[in-house]
Design a protein around this motif. Sequence first.
Motif, mmCIF file in Angstrom:
data_model
loop_
_atom_site.group_PDB
_atom_site.id
_atom_site.type_symbol
_atom_site.label_atom_id
_atom_site.label_comp_id
_atom_site.label_asym_id
_atom_site.label_seq_id
_atom_site.Cartn_x
_atom_site.Cartn_y
_atom_site.Cartn_z
ATOM 1 N N ILE A 87 -0.223 5.098 -0.541
ATOM 2 C CA ILE A 87 -1.314 6.031 -0.803
ATOM 3 C C ILE A 87 -0.881 7.128 -1.772
ATOM 4 C CG2 ILE A 87 -2.875 7.718 0.268
ATOM 5 C CD1 ILE A 87 -2.753 5.880 2.779
ATOM 6 N N ARG A 93 0.861 -1.191 0.000
ATOM 7 C CA ARG A 93 0.000 0.000 0.000
ATOM 8 C C ARG A 93 0.889 1.229 0.000
ATOM 9 N NH1 ARG A 93 -3.160 -3.240 3.559
ATOM 10 N NH2 ARG A 93 -5.115 -3.754 2.558
ATOM 11 N N ASN A 111 -2.392 -0.201 -4.177
ATOM 12 C CA ASN A 111 -2.989 -1.110 -3.210
ATOM 13 C C ASN A 111 -3.010 -2.474 -3.899
ATOM 14 O OD1 ASN A 111 -4.289 -2.298 -1.093
ATOM 15 N ND2 ASN A 111 -6.277 -1.371 -1.521
#
Length: 180
Positions: free
Chosen positions: A110, A108, A115
């Motif tokens: 961001i 992950r 993801n």
Amino acid sequence: MSSISAVSDSFKNILSKGGIVDLKSPADDVNENTSLFLYHIVPDEFGRNISRPVANEGDGGPRKVGLVPLSVNLQYLITPLKKDVTANNDEASRLLLAIHENPIVIVRDIAQGINDKMRVSFACESIEDRFRIWDSFKNKPYRLSFAVMLRSAKILSLQTTDEVSVASIGSTPFQTLGVG
């Protein structure tokens, strides 16, 4: 951070539970930490079968779609670098168990919009291939090591194209080809 860096960091975190793992070549054994060395990247032959990401919806016009992400398989050489043979064997056991207990690496990021999940498997290579890797480390003797592959890391493209539906090309797909 590229997605390959994010994958390497996530895999390192899994292996680091109970020991110290460095993203370095086993030829750089200045301490007794385990080496996690990315030594081979190959395209994933099944990666082109995923759907194209939609970048944004237009107002009745053509939609912008992204290119299919580039899918690659990452091969790592994992080498315990302890000075003692027993400690090396114990470290190898700990690392193998960590891989067995975590067969999926979740990545992950961001900031990059990543993801993803990758499967970990042992890379089947011949002993000759392993010796070639170690021969490339000048003046370093062969050490206990094993290879793993992480399937299928995705490298996202920022390039987009307009999506054109088949219906907008002609009344039927066969008329476009001059058939019917």
